[in-house]
Design a protein around this motif. Structure first.
Motif: not given
Length: 419
Positions: A152-156, A164-167, A370-371, A414-417
């Motif tokens: 999300g917002k912390a992606c690089t 996995y993730n919470s979603h 990054g997912q 993600c800001p890269l998207v």
């Protein structure tokens, strides 16, 4: 005569022009080579160095810990111990579930020891601290922790979330079970950010699926006596009691639910369950529990063969985190080989370009945020009578395609998207 002289003059000028351009090219070429980044077409320091940074002795040691190190070692051995003609080296560190310690280890690895990529983490706060450091230095992080913020917002540009993730394990689990007709839910939530996030995802999925949440009760972290909370869940008569917790809180709730006779009358579901949790509780206590997992050792002949090799080295069957670390490290090394460099951005570009195909993911894909998107599995814990051999704990009820269980790229923060 005038025409002849003019023609010669033009020819001479043309020849001089060509000679000048050739001379200029000869002079400029070495300068261009000197200005090119040293790592753009090679291996920095003549070695590819990978770090496994996780909890080696505490809460997450069984689900990740030394097992993740062994899994990464298996990936390196599968590559023959070298890539792009250079040796692969593995280092390991114990972050003790503290972001400051994890960041300190990572900083030393990056700045002094030449580490190119770090994998695992198994703790979101540590993962965020290291992902930020790695992004600044153009180094790769391969994250096996649950927060959606990593993509999300912390992606690089050099980070990936692999397992996995919470979603997937909160929203995805509740969505599948609600669609199967389990319309009434009760939430038993650990009272801090982790529990709140999972409870929110579960509630949203139940409501999206036309179900209802009959109630919710929150309990403190590390609660030894769940009786009063479980009795409230039982009184709700909800068909599913969702345990928005992990670790000892989750296992305590499961054990005491069995002792109080709540199960099998009401089914239990939990978002963050690992094979080692079931092994620790035993099938008598855990039977009937439903959850989503990214990996099960006995799913196919290929996963079974790899897992038996892992067991021979580690003494336990692999969790989804350990299998995910193997996959992430192997895919990273394959990308280094394809790119011919360990430059973080170049390698990550190859990782996104190449499909992920191994015992963890049959046809995974690394997205721009990054997912790493891959299939997941809805499982139910077997009864003791149904288990045929040691570690034979799960029945796979459903394979959930990656594009259905992971949050769509269109919803990424993600800001890269580019939307």
């Amino acid at each position: 005569m005038k025409t002849h002289v003019s023609t010669l003059a033009r020819a001479g000028t043309a020849c001089w022009g060509r000679a000048y351009r050739l001379l200029l090219a000869m002079l400029v070429a070495p300068t261009a080579v000197m200005m090119a980044p040293a790592v753009a077409s090679g291996i920095s320091g003549d070695i590819v160095k990978i770090g496994i940074l996780n909890d080696q002795s505490g809460t997450y040691a069984d689900l990740a810990g030394p097992g993740s190190v062994e899994a990464a070692r298996m990936a390196i051995e599968e590559m023959g111990g070298t890539v792009a003609g250079k040796k692969i080296e593995l280092v390991a560190g114990n972050h003790q579930n503290r972001a400051d310690i994890g960041a300190g280890i990572a900083r030393s690895w990056f700045d002094q020891e030449g580490v190119d990529a770090i994998a695992d983490f198994s703790n979101s706060s540590v993962g965020f601290a290291v992902q930020a450091l790695a992004g600044e230095r153009g180094k790769v992080t391969l994250v096996a922790a649950a927060s959606p913020g990593f993509t999300g917002k912390a992606c690089t540009a050099t980070s990936a979330q692999w397992v996995y993730n919470s979603h997937t394990n909160g929203y995805g689990l509740a969505k599948v079970l609600t669609e199967q007709g389990n319309k009434s839910w009760f939430l038993l939530t650990v009272d801090y950010a982790f529990g709140h996030a999972f409870a929110s995802d579960i509630r949203r999925a139940v409501q999206d699926g036309g179900g209802t949440v009959a109630g919710e009760v929150r309990h403190p972290l590390n609660t030894a006596d769940m009786s009063s909370f479980l009795l409230q869940a039982q009184a709700s008569k909800a068909s599913i009691i969702a345990l928005a917790s992990a670790g000892s809180d989750m296992t305590t709730a499961i054990k005491q639910a069995g002792e109080f006779g709540i199960t099998p009358g009401q089914a239990l579901a939990a978002p963050a369950v690992f094979l080692t949790d079931i092994h620790g509780m035993g099938l008598q206590a855990a039977q009937g529990l439903q959850f989503v997992t990214a990996f099960y050792w006995n799913r196919t002949p290929e996963t079974r063969a790899w897992s038996q090799k892992f067991f021979a080295r580690h003494g336990a069957m692999p969790t989804m985190t350990q299998a995910g670390v193997y996959s992430a490290v192997l895919h990273y090394l394959r990308a280094v080989k394809a790119a011919g460099t360990d430059d973080g951005k170049a390698v990550m570009a190859k990782m996104r370009e190449m499909p992920v195909r191994d015992i963890f993911a049959a046809d995974g894909q690394l997205r721009p945020d990054g997912q790493m998107v891959h299939d997941m599995y809805l499982v139910r814990v077997k009864s003791p009578q149904a288990s045929k051999e040691p570690w034979d704990y799960y029945d796979i009820l459903q394979t959930i395609p990656g594009e259905q269980i992971f949050k769509p790229l269109s919803d990424s923060e993600c800001p890269l998207v580019k939307h």
